[in-house]
Structure formats: structure tokens, C-alpha cells
Design an enzyme around this catalytic site. Structure first.
Site, PDB file in Angstrom:
ATOM      1  N   TYR A  43       1.216  -1.044   0.148  1.00  0.00           N
ATOM      2  CA  TYR A  43      -0.143   0.141   0.037  1.00  0.00           C
ATOM      3  C   TYR A  43       0.790   1.082   0.097  1.00  0.00           C
ATOM      4  CZ  TYR A  43      -4.244  -3.458   1.367  1.00  0.00           C
ATOM      5  OH  TYR A  43      -4.430  -4.321   1.599  1.00  0.00           O
TER       6      TYR A  43
HETATM    7  C1  LIG Z   1      -0.885  -8.297   1.356  1.00  0.00           C
HETATM    8  C2  LIG Z   1      -0.289  -9.252  -0.362  1.00  0.00           C
HETATM    9  C3  LIG Z   1      -2.066  -9.179  -0.759  1.00  0.00           C
HETATM   10  C4  LIG Z   1       0.449  -9.532  -0.929  1.00  0.00           C
HETATM   11  O1  LIG Z   1       0.953 -10.258  -1.836  1.00  0.00           O
HETATM   12  P1  LIG Z   1       2.316 -10.162  -2.359  1.00  0.00           P
HETATM   13  O2  LIG Z   1       1.692 -10.804  -3.547  1.00  0.00           O
HETATM   14  O3  LIG Z   1       2.555 -11.068  -1.344  1.00  0.00           O
HETATM   15  O4  LIG Z   1       2.509  -8.978  -2.741  1.00  0.00           O
HETATM   16  P2  LIG Z   1       3.171  -8.014  -3.700  1.00  0.00           P
HETATM   17  O5  LIG Z   1       2.102  -8.206  -4.873  1.00  0.00           O
HETATM   18  O6  LIG Z   1       3.547  -6.307  -3.291  1.00  0.00           O
HETATM   19  O7  LIG Z   1       5.068  -9.134  -4.285  1.00  0.00           O
HETATM   20  C5  LIG Z   1       6.045  -7.679  -3.765  1.00  0.00           C
HETATM   21  C6  LIG Z   1       6.964  -8.061  -3.674  1.00  0.00           C
HETATM   22  O8  LIG Z   1       6.772  -9.489  -4.710  1.00  0.00           O
HETATM   23  C7  LIG Z   1       8.890  -8.732  -4.819  1.00  0.00           C
HETATM   24  N1  LIG Z   1       8.534  -8.595  -6.290  1.00  0.00           N
HETATM   25  C8  LIG Z   1       9.136  -9.339  -7.401  1.00  0.00           C
HETATM   26  N2  LIG Z   1       8.995  -8.980  -9.078  1.00  0.00           N
HETATM   27  C9  LIG Z   1       7.783  -7.896  -8.175  1.00  0.00           C
HETATM   28  C10 LIG Z   1       7.182  -7.258  -9.320  1.00  0.00           C
HETATM   29  N3  LIG Z   1       7.486  -7.024 -10.667  1.00  0.00           N
HETATM   30  N4  LIG Z   1       6.106  -6.545  -9.139  1.00  0.00           N
HETATM   31  C11 LIG Z   1       6.309  -6.092  -7.448  1.00  0.00           C
HETATM   32  N5  LIG Z   1       6.617  -6.907  -6.642  1.00  0.00           N
HETATM   33  C12 LIG Z   1       7.431  -7.838  -6.967  1.00  0.00           C
HETATM   34  C13 LIG Z   1       9.090  -7.866  -4.171  1.00  0.00           C
HETATM   35  O9  LIG Z   1      10.153  -7.253  -4.099  1.00  0.00           O
HETATM   36  C14 LIG Z   1       8.319  -7.799  -3.546  1.00  0.00           C
HETATM   37  O10 LIG Z   1       9.159  -8.464  -1.776  1.00  0.00           O
HETATM   38  P3  LIG Z   1       8.757  -7.891  -0.199  1.00  0.00           P
HETATM   39  O11 LIG Z   1       7.655  -8.062   0.015  1.00  0.00           O
HETATM   40  O12 LIG Z   1       9.959  -9.452  -0.125  1.00  0.00           O
HETATM   41  O13 LIG Z   1       9.497  -7.025  -0.550  1.00  0.00           O
HETATM   42  C15 LIG Z   1      -0.056 -10.954   0.239  1.00  0.00           C
HETATM   43  O14 LIG Z   1       1.238 -11.221   1.099  1.00  0.00           O
HETATM   44  C16 LIG Z   1      -1.333 -11.256   1.123  1.00  0.00           C
HETATM   45  O15 LIG Z   1      -2.293 -12.019   0.939  1.00  0.00           O
HETATM   46  N6  LIG Z   1      -1.049 -11.315   2.631  1.00  0.00           N
HETATM   47  C17 LIG Z   1      -2.113 -11.836   3.907  1.00  0.00           C
HETATM   48  C18 LIG Z   1      -3.262 -11.002   4.229  1.00  0.00           C
HETATM   49  C19 LIG Z   1      -3.575  -9.920   4.221  1.00  0.00           C
HETATM   50  O16 LIG Z   1      -2.559  -9.267   5.045  1.00  0.00           O
HETATM   51  N7  LIG Z   1      -3.944  -9.208   2.812  1.00  0.00           N
HETATM   52  C20 LIG Z   1      -4.685  -7.455   3.277  1.00  0.00           C
HETATM   53  C21 LIG Z   1      -5.482  -6.621   4.178  1.00  0.00           C
HETATM   54  S1  LIG Z   1      -5.674  -5.817   3.890  1.00  0.00           S
END
Ligand SMILES: CC(C)(COP(=O)(O)OP(=O)(O)OC[C@H]1O[C@@H](n2cnc3c(N)ncnc32)[C@H](O)[C@@H]1OP(=O)(O)O)[C@@H](O)C(=O)NCCC(=O)NCCS
Length: 213
Positions: free
Chosen positions: A183
Site C-alpha cells: 500500500y
Molecule cells: C498483502 C498481500 C495481498 C500482498 O501480495 P503479494 O503478492 O505477497 O505482494 P506484492 O504483490 O506486493 O509483492 C511484493 C513482493 O514481491 C516482490 N516482487 C517481485 N517481482 C515484483 C514485481 N514485478 N512487482 C512487485 N513486486 C515484485 C517484491 O520484491 C516484494 O517482495 P517483499 O514483499 O519481500 O519486499 C499478501 O501478502 C497477503 O495476502 N498477505 C496476507 C493477507 C493480507 O494481509 N491481506 C491484506 C489485508 S488488508
């Protein structure tokens, strides 16, 4: 805002009328990602179903090739009659939301929270009258860290006509989790911090940003 397609993962737009095909898998991703007890999926099922009927609801999901070996959960969305998953694939991510409205519990909670910290009626109107609520965003832990969450979020919000998007997320020390990093990376700013929804003792943040992204 640039996004990418992480590998063989593909994005599908969800259709409320097909919900029986994807909702169990989406709820499985939700409880696994949030580390909730399994029974939470059944509790949430009626609520997520009700959301589908809200005006302006939209949802997206990512599907990934099924891993080798048995998949012992609900995420295997392939069925012969399932148009969204013609090959063996699992649902790895889900995002949905809808326009906020004064009849919604979340909107009422937001207004009360804003009033409690001293916002005027006019200021509350500016924040709470016209927005798109990002209601759910979850990526299965085995698929996190590849940019799928960002891809889901940007696709979901693409073309949303509202002037801004609001969401709530649990407070975590130092904003140190993937949700917060995502975010903040996308420019979400604080609307309310350390906010308690009625009936839930956990502190939440409400974040928002203007649209389009
Ligand atoms: C929050 C959530 C939806 C984010 O999804 P995600 O796929 O894990 O995260 P992102 O799309 O932001 O990916 C970011 C990570 O991918 C990596 N990445 C690799 N290639 C990437 C690209 N092209 N673009 C973005 N990120 C990339 C980043 O380095 C980053 O790594 P880091 O988090 O270790 O720094 C997920 O982690 C989740 O479901 N969490 C638990 C539930 C939750 O908290 N939901 C939200 C409640 S409001």
C-alpha cells in the site's frame, strides 16, 4: 502505473453469477493468507455472497498451474464445467471491492471514526461520500512475494470511476508486512490510524489514495 504478469500466472475477472465455481477457493486463500481458523471460511461465505450483489461490485483472481501432487484444499478450481479454469490450476489470489455507500456498516464505522477524531461533517462528507472500497485482497502464502498482490490491486482498480479508493488493514508494528509495503509503495496515505471496528478488538488503519492509480 506499470504492472506485470508474474510467470505463468493468469488473471481472470470474476463474475458474480459464477460464484459457486470460485468462492470456496477464494475463501480458502483468504483464511490461509490471514492465518485464520478453517471454520472462518464458512462463517464468511454468506457475507462474501452478499457483497456480490452490491452495486458496482468487481472482483479479480489469479490462477496458477496446479502444483505436482495432490492439492488437499479447496483451491483447485478446475472442473469440466468450469469456464474460468479449463486446465488444472489453483486460485492463488483474490481481490474484490465495490463503491462505498452510507447504508454500509463499513461506511458507518468510517464516519464514526472520523467524527471521533474531530473531523467536521463537511470533512467527513469529503472523505466518505464517494469512494471505492477495496474490501478484500489476499494472495496464498505459497504465491506471495512475486508481485501478484500488486497485479491484482492495479487490475481491480483499473477503470474504477470513483475519485478515490479506501481500505482497512490491521495495524502491525513498524508497518512491517507485505500488505503495508504494497500500500505504501502504491501511494496509499493514512485516513485513520489505530481504529477499532465495533466488535473487533484489533487496531486497524484505514488508508486511501486518489484514483486512477
Ligand atoms: C498483502 C498481500 C495481498 C500482498 O501480495 P503479494 O503478492 O505477497 O505482494 P506484492 O504483490 O506486493 O509483492 C511484493 C513482493 O514481491 C516482490 N516482487 C517481485 N517481482 C515484483 C514485481 N514485478 N512487482 C512487485 N513486486 C515484485 C517484491 O520484491 C516484494 O517482495 P517483499 O514483499 O519481500 O519486499 C499478501 O501478502 C497477503 O495476502 N498477505 C496476507 C493477507 C493480507 O494481509 N491481506 C491484506 C489485508 S488488508
Amino acid at each position: 502505473m506499470t504492472t506485470r504478469n508474474p510467470g505463468a500466472v493468469r488473471m481472470v475477472e470474476l463474475d458474480a453469477t459464477d460464484a459457486h465455481l470460485w468462492l470456496p477457493a477464494a475463501l480458502d486463500v483468504y483464511v490461509t493468507a490471514m492465518n485464520y481458523p478453517r471454520g472462518t471460511a464458512q462463517q464468511r461465505y454468506p457475507l462474501w455472497r452478499e457483497h456480490l450483489h452490491r452495486p458496482g461490485w468487481r472482483g479479480v483472481a489469479t490462477l496458477s498451474p496446479a502444483p505436482d501432487g495432490p492439492v488437499d484444499d479447496q483451491r483447485l478450481v478446475r472442473r469440466d464445467d468450469n469456464p474460468i479454469a479449463p486446465a488444472p490450476e489453483v486460485l492463488t489470489g483474490i481481490a474484490y471491492g465495490y463503491p462505498g455507500g452510507a447504508s454500509q456498516w463499513w461506511n458507518q464505522q468510517l464516519r464514526q471514526g472520523l467524527a471521533r477524531v474531530g473531523y467536521t461533517r463537511e470533512q467527513i462528507s469529503t472523505i466518505a461520500d464517494d469512494y471505492f472500497e477495496l474490501t478484500e485482497l489476499h494472495v496464498h502464502p505459497q504465491a506471495q512475494g512475486q508481485g501478484i498482490g500488486q497485479w491484482l490491486l492495479t487490475r481491480l482498480l483499473d477503470g474504477v470511476p470513483a475519485p478515490k479508493v479506501l481500505l482497512s488493514t490491521p495495524e502491525v508494528p513498524g508497518e512491517e508486512n507485505r500488505a503495508w509495503r504494497l500500500y505504501r509503495r502504491l501511494g496509499f496515505v493514512d485516513v485513520l490510524r489505530q481504529f477499532s471496528f465495533a466488535g473487533d478488538p484489533r487496531p486497524f488503519a484505514i488508508l486511501g489514495r486518489g484514483l486512477p492509480l
